[in-house]
Every structure is written in C-alpha cells, then in structure tokens.
Design an enzyme around this catalytic site. Sequence first.
Site, PDB file in Angstrom:
ATOM      1  N   LYS A  35       0.831  -1.224   0.000  1.00 53.97           N
ATOM      2  CA  LYS A  35       0.000   0.000   0.000  1.00 53.97           C
ATOM      3  C   LYS A  35       0.853   1.257   0.000  1.00 53.97           C
ATOM      4  CE  LYS A  35      -2.524  -2.965  -0.385  1.00 53.97           C
ATOM      5  NZ  LYS A  35      -2.397  -4.419  -0.286  1.00 53.97           N
ATOM      6  N   GLU A  91      -2.414 -13.357 -18.184  1.00 56.61           N
ATOM      7  CA  GLU A  91      -3.362 -14.058 -17.306  1.00 56.61           C
ATOM      8  C   GLU A  91      -4.001 -15.222 -18.075  1.00 56.61           C
ATOM      9  OE1 GLU A  91      -4.666 -14.042 -14.048  1.00 56.61           O
ATOM     10  OE2 GLU A  91      -5.907 -15.633 -14.879  1.00 56.61           O
ATOM     11  N   HIS A 133     -23.040  14.403   4.361  1.00 57.07           N
ATOM     12  CA  HIS A 133     -22.971  14.929   2.998  1.00 57.07           C
ATOM     13  C   HIS A 133     -21.852  15.957   2.916  1.00 57.07           C
ATOM     14  CE1 HIS A 133     -24.280  16.339  -0.918  1.00 57.07           C
ATOM     15  NE2 HIS A 133     -24.168  17.576  -0.459  1.00 57.07           N
TER      16      HIS A 133
HETATM   17  P1  FAD Z   1       2.438 -14.574   7.827  1.00 54.99           P
HETATM   18  O1  FAD Z   1       2.154 -13.123   7.828  1.00 54.99           O
HETATM   19  O2  FAD Z   1       2.942 -15.181   6.577  1.00 54.99           O
HETATM   20  O3  FAD Z   1       3.462 -14.847   9.005  1.00 54.99           O
HETATM   21  C1  FAD Z   1       4.018 -16.090   9.240  1.00 54.99           C
HETATM   22  C2  FAD Z   1       5.316 -15.904  10.001  1.00 54.99           C
HETATM   23  O4  FAD Z   1       5.764 -17.176  10.432  1.00 54.99           O
HETATM   24  C3  FAD Z   1       6.439 -15.309   9.170  1.00 54.99           C
HETATM   25  O5  FAD Z   1       6.950 -14.158   9.805  1.00 54.99           O
HETATM   26  C4  FAD Z   1       7.484 -16.419   9.090  1.00 54.99           C
HETATM   27  O6  FAD Z   1       8.803 -15.941   9.098  1.00 54.99           O
HETATM   28  C5  FAD Z   1       7.177 -17.210  10.355  1.00 54.99           C
HETATM   29  N1  FAD Z   1       7.580 -18.610  10.281  1.00 54.99           N
HETATM   30  C6  FAD Z   1       7.223 -19.526   9.358  1.00 54.99           C
HETATM   31  N2  FAD Z   1       7.736 -20.726   9.644  1.00 54.99           N
HETATM   32  C7  FAD Z   1       8.448 -20.575  10.783  1.00 54.99           C
HETATM   33  C8  FAD Z   1       9.216 -21.457  11.591  1.00 54.99           C
HETATM   34  N3  FAD Z   1       9.363 -22.732  11.295  1.00 54.99           N
HETATM   35  N4  FAD Z   1       9.828 -20.933  12.676  1.00 54.99           N
HETATM   36  C9  FAD Z   1       9.707 -19.632  13.008  1.00 54.99           C
HETATM   37  N5  FAD Z   1       8.988 -18.764  12.280  1.00 54.99           N
HETATM   38  C10 FAD Z   1       8.362 -19.225  11.190  1.00 54.99           C
HETATM   39  N6  FAD Z   1      -3.845  -9.347   3.221  1.00 54.99           N
HETATM   40  C11 FAD Z   1      -4.787  -8.442   3.539  1.00 54.99           C
HETATM   41  O7  FAD Z   1      -5.629  -8.722   4.390  1.00 54.99           O
HETATM   42  N7  FAD Z   1      -4.822  -7.203   2.943  1.00 54.99           N
HETATM   43  C12 FAD Z   1      -3.909  -6.841   2.009  1.00 54.99           C
HETATM   44  O8  FAD Z   1      -3.954  -5.726   1.485  1.00 54.99           O
HETATM   45  C13 FAD Z   1      -2.887  -7.771   1.666  1.00 54.99           C
HETATM   46  N8  FAD Z   1      -1.950  -7.453   0.767  1.00 54.99           N
HETATM   47  C14 FAD Z   1      -0.954  -8.347   0.489  1.00 54.99           C
HETATM   48  C15 FAD Z   1       0.016  -7.989  -0.443  1.00 54.99           C
HETATM   49  C16 FAD Z   1       1.031  -8.857  -0.753  1.00 54.99           C
HETATM   50  C17 FAD Z   1       2.087  -8.448  -1.736  1.00 54.99           C
HETATM   51  C18 FAD Z   1       1.090 -10.135  -0.106  1.00 54.99           C
HETATM   52  C19 FAD Z   1       2.195 -11.096  -0.412  1.00 54.99           C
HETATM   53  C20 FAD Z   1       0.131 -10.502   0.809  1.00 54.99           C
HETATM   54  C21 FAD Z   1      -0.906  -9.610   1.115  1.00 54.99           C
HETATM   55  N9  FAD Z   1      -1.915  -9.940   2.031  1.00 54.99           N
HETATM   56  C22 FAD Z   1      -2.893  -9.031   2.314  1.00 54.99           C
HETATM   57  C23 FAD Z   1      -1.956 -11.261   2.694  1.00 54.99           C
HETATM   58  C24 FAD Z   1      -1.431 -11.165   4.120  1.00 54.99           C
HETATM   59  O9  FAD Z   1      -0.112 -10.678   4.109  1.00 54.99           O
HETATM   60  C25 FAD Z   1      -1.499 -12.526   4.796  1.00 54.99           C
HETATM   61  O10 FAD Z   1      -2.826 -12.999   4.734  1.00 54.99           O
HETATM   62  C26 FAD Z   1      -1.088 -12.465   6.256  1.00 54.99           C
HETATM   63  O11 FAD Z   1       0.214 -11.959   6.418  1.00 54.99           O
HETATM   64  C27 FAD Z   1      -1.183 -13.862   6.893  1.00 54.99           C
HETATM   65  O12 FAD Z   1      -0.807 -13.809   8.219  1.00 54.99           O
HETATM   66  P2  FAD Z   1      -0.214 -15.097   8.971  1.00 54.99           P
HETATM   67  O13 FAD Z   1       0.012 -14.655  10.372  1.00 54.99           O
HETATM   68  O14 FAD Z   1      -1.079 -16.248   8.725  1.00 54.99           O
HETATM   69  O15 FAD Z   1       1.170 -15.432   8.249  1.00 54.99           O
END
Ligand code: FAD
Length: 480
Positions: free
Chosen positions: A52, A221, A459
């Site tokens: 963003k 796409e 408004h």
């Molecule tokens: P993650 O955020 O992926 O976090 C997982 C964490 O676990 C990571 O930090 C990783 O390092 C850690 N980890 C993994 N395995 C291990 C391990 N074995 N040991 C220790 N640490 C570990 N979502 C929205 O809602 N709005 C948006 O606008 C949006 N925009 C996005 C834009 C992009 C470019 C991308 C790629 C994603 C976007 N998303 C958006 C999706 C959003 O980022 C994810 O849905 C969200 O981050 C998921 O959260 P999470 O906690 O499940 O996992």
Amino acid sequence: MTMETTTLLIIGGGPGGYVAAIRAGQLGIKTVLVEGGQLGGTCLNVGCIPSKALIHAAEEFHKATHYAGEGGAESALGIRTAAPSIDITRTVAWKEGIVKRLTGGVGALLKKNGVQVVRGWARILDGKTVEVTGAEGGGTGAANDAGGQTTRIRCEHLLLATGSEAVELPFLPFGGNVVSATEALSPETLPGHLVVVGAGYIGLELGTAYRKLGARVTVVEAAGRVLPAYDDELARPVAARLRALGVDLHLESSVLGLSEDGKSVRMKNGGGEEVAIDADRVLVAVGRRPRTSGFGLESLMLDMNGRAVRIDNQCRTSMRNVWAIGDLTGEPMLAHRAMAQGEMVAEIIAGKRRHFMPAAIPAVCFTDPEVVVVGLTPQDAAKQGLDCISASFPYAANGRAMTIEGTEGFVRVVARKDNHLIVGWQAVGSAVAELSTAFVQSIELGAQLEDIGGTIHAHPTLGEAVQEAALRALGHALHI
Ligand code: FAD
C-alpha cells in the site's frame, strides 16, 4: 541446549501469531512466540503494508506526471506542473521506515504484555515440543536471540501460525529477473518493461504501481479476464483503467518460460500462438500456498484440507491442543482473518467460550479503482438458493465522487427479499476500501435495508452511495 516450558507456544509472528500472543499476554497466559524472520510476518514486512505504501507513492508520482504532461494542458482542474522525477531508493527507504515503525511497535506490544519472543526457526518434535535453532540478527522488543544455539521448548498448547509463501512456477523459477512480490516491493531500480504473470489482486496492485512509476507493464493471465476471482461487473472498471494507463493485457494466455537469453518471456496467447515478449523483469504473482513443510509439521500427521491445515470453527487441528490460524489454514488468506483467529484462540485457551463464525470477512483489492467484496454477491446468493434483491448506486450520481474526479464505479447491496436482511455488499471505485467498514458492520449487526436507508449519512461523502444503494433496493433512491 537450553530447555524451557510455557503454556502457549506460537510458531510465527505474522498478524495471526503476534495478535494471538498479545491477547494471550493480556489474559495472563505464559506465552512464547518463535519467529525466524521478522515480527509482523508477510503482512507488515512484504505484504499488505509495503504494497500500500508503494501504491500510494506511485499514485502521487503519476498525478504529478499527469499534470506535467498533456494532462496539464488539458487538466480540467487547471493544474500544471514541471515534469517530476522519482528517486526510487528514497521511495523504498520511506516504505521501509513505515515497516520498521510498525514492526518495532509489534515488538513493544509483545514486551508490554509479557510475551517472550524467541528469534530463530522452529522445528516441531511433537505436539508439545519444539526446537529452535539459529536466529538471524537481533530481535525486536522482548526478543531472546537463540543465536546459533538450540533451545528446546515444551508447551501445553501449540499454535501454528507459519503463514504462506508465493507459489513458484517450475518453468519460471524465482531468481535473477524473475521475482516474487517480496522483491518487487523493494526495487533497487525501475525496470523498463515489467511482465506480470497473474492478474489476481497482488499482480494488479503491483503492476499498476509500476506502471504509474513509469515502467511499461504487460500482464499475462490464463483466465479470460482480470481479477478472475471477482465478478465481472467489479473487474470491468479495473480492466478499463489498466488499458487507459497503457498496461498491455494478455488474457487467456499462458506463460511457457523465459527465452534462452533470459530477455523475453515466451507465452501462448489467446489464439494458441507462441509469442515472445521482451522483459527486463518478470513478477510472478500466481498465488500463495500455506507454509506447511520444512519445520516438522508433517510429523504431527494432522488432517489436511488440500495443502492447508484443516481446522474446526475454533481453529483446533485434528490433534488435541494443537491449534492453527491464518494463511496456513487456507483461504481466504487475509491478514484480518488471521488476526481475528489469533485473538479467538488466545481467549479459548484462557477459558472463554468462542467460535469463529464471522457473518462476513471483507476482501479488498487496492487496485485502481479499488474493489471490495463483503458477504454474498447476487450470484452467491442464487447458488445458495436465497431469494434476494440487489441494487447498485453509481458513483456518477454521487456529489463527493465528482469532487474527487472519481465518478467511475458503484456500490451494490444484496438483501433477502423476505425480510430485507443485508447479506452482501460489493463496490468498485475510488476509496471504496474505506467503505468496507460500513459494509461489514451492517452485516455483522444484522442490518436490514431500512436500517441503512434510514441512517443519516454525512454529505458530501462517498458513504451516501451506501445509503442510496439500500434505498434503491427498496425502490425509492433519492438521487437517481
Ligand atoms: P504470515 O504473515 O505469513 O506470518 C508467518 C510468520 O511465520 C512469518 O513471519 C514467518 O517468518 C514465520 N515462520 C514460518 N515458519 C516458521 C518457523 N518454522 N519458525 C519460526 N517462524 C516461522 N492481506 C490483507 O488482508 N490485505 C492486504 O492488502 C494484503 N496485501 C498483500 C500484499 C502482498 C504483496 C502479499 C504477499 C500478501 C498480502 N496480504 C494481504 C496477505 C497477508 O499478508 C497474509 O494474509 C497475512 O500476512 C497472513 O498472516 P499469517 O500470520 O497467517 O502469516
């Protein structure tokens, strides 16, 4: 090797994991959070927030370019300016500053709530034991750097929040000029020509930003239209804007790989012909998949849902006291869903009665124009056999939209015919992301069309289109 014990052990400090940890800390649960990368996960570091930020910078630059170019001479607003330039290194540094402030804030909140953060990669030994080795760099906030040594942690509850990773195409692997969103969010230089593979929201958000920053952009796409997961009426204004910006769209086309010299992308176009398009950089944005391998998850033999960990409506996995949240559990892979699940799991562990049964989860594409979907579309409702009415109110009839030159788009409401209960909202247009709050609140609170139609909306605001859509569904819109 050091040994520790805790009540709750969370693997992953993304929005799912860190929110669970903060809430658990608030509830007095002894909590350890293990993070191998950076606190804040994908969302804060390489996802929602940095994308963003880049979109905003690109939009500002594009506006300045527009006023400097022919648009300046013709600008209805009468604004003219000198040709702008952009220092992408500073733009990226500004974005990094925001990321740092937010991730630092997460570290501080974890510390304040007594959560122990262990920096390093976790490996699951069994449902109650995890080993953490080798941390990279210093931690944030209350971090305990596992610094090369191994720590074994025993827990009563194990919460898996390891998120997701970008899907790689075997015939177009990441590396060199082939990048994922992560690299595309921190460019050292701007490419002359960017080819984006995949017209989902991530590919389009970044492709549009690069175009506005001055790169030539081509989107390839496989489906017949952009944003294939969204309904056609919502995707159409986005496709029209991409074309107006000069983005080349190749639909019903599939990428075959890079040419031998690596300077072009080979693809099969809609007509079945094999063609090559030159490319300085290729962004592969064909989806994300749950991060389920490489840390011993397989050894738990959990029930799976395809590649995702299967959970019930309390985020319990098939193993007692092993929980999973966020992207690891599959679609919708959204940060706000992960956070809501994390908060709920902490409360259940603290003894509260909670279930994950949101009436709706909003999904937003920060494309140009923005797209929002909350709850059921008319097509979804029909599939579920619900007898619904739906009505749209065009931005073209909204005064505020005119004053911000954003008359493209509409707000649509879907409600049950029998009792007028609102079951869905969709919108496309300027700043509709900010309307998602009103949409989801109306559904979660069980509003009927009469409630929204009878609420005084300020408004002039875009929100008036929300009220007017409800009135239109009732057959008496005022301004159309
Ligand atoms: P993650 O955020 O992926 O976090 C997982 C964490 O676990 C990571 O930090 C990783 O390092 C850690 N980890 C993994 N395995 C291990 C391990 N074995 N040991 C220790 N640490 C570990 N979502 C929205 O809602 N709005 C948006 O606008 C949006 N925009 C996005 C834009 C992009 C470019 C991308 C790629 C994603 C976007 N998303 C958006 C999706 C959003 O980022 C994810 O849905 C969200 O981050 C998921 O959260 P999470 O906690 O499940 O996992």
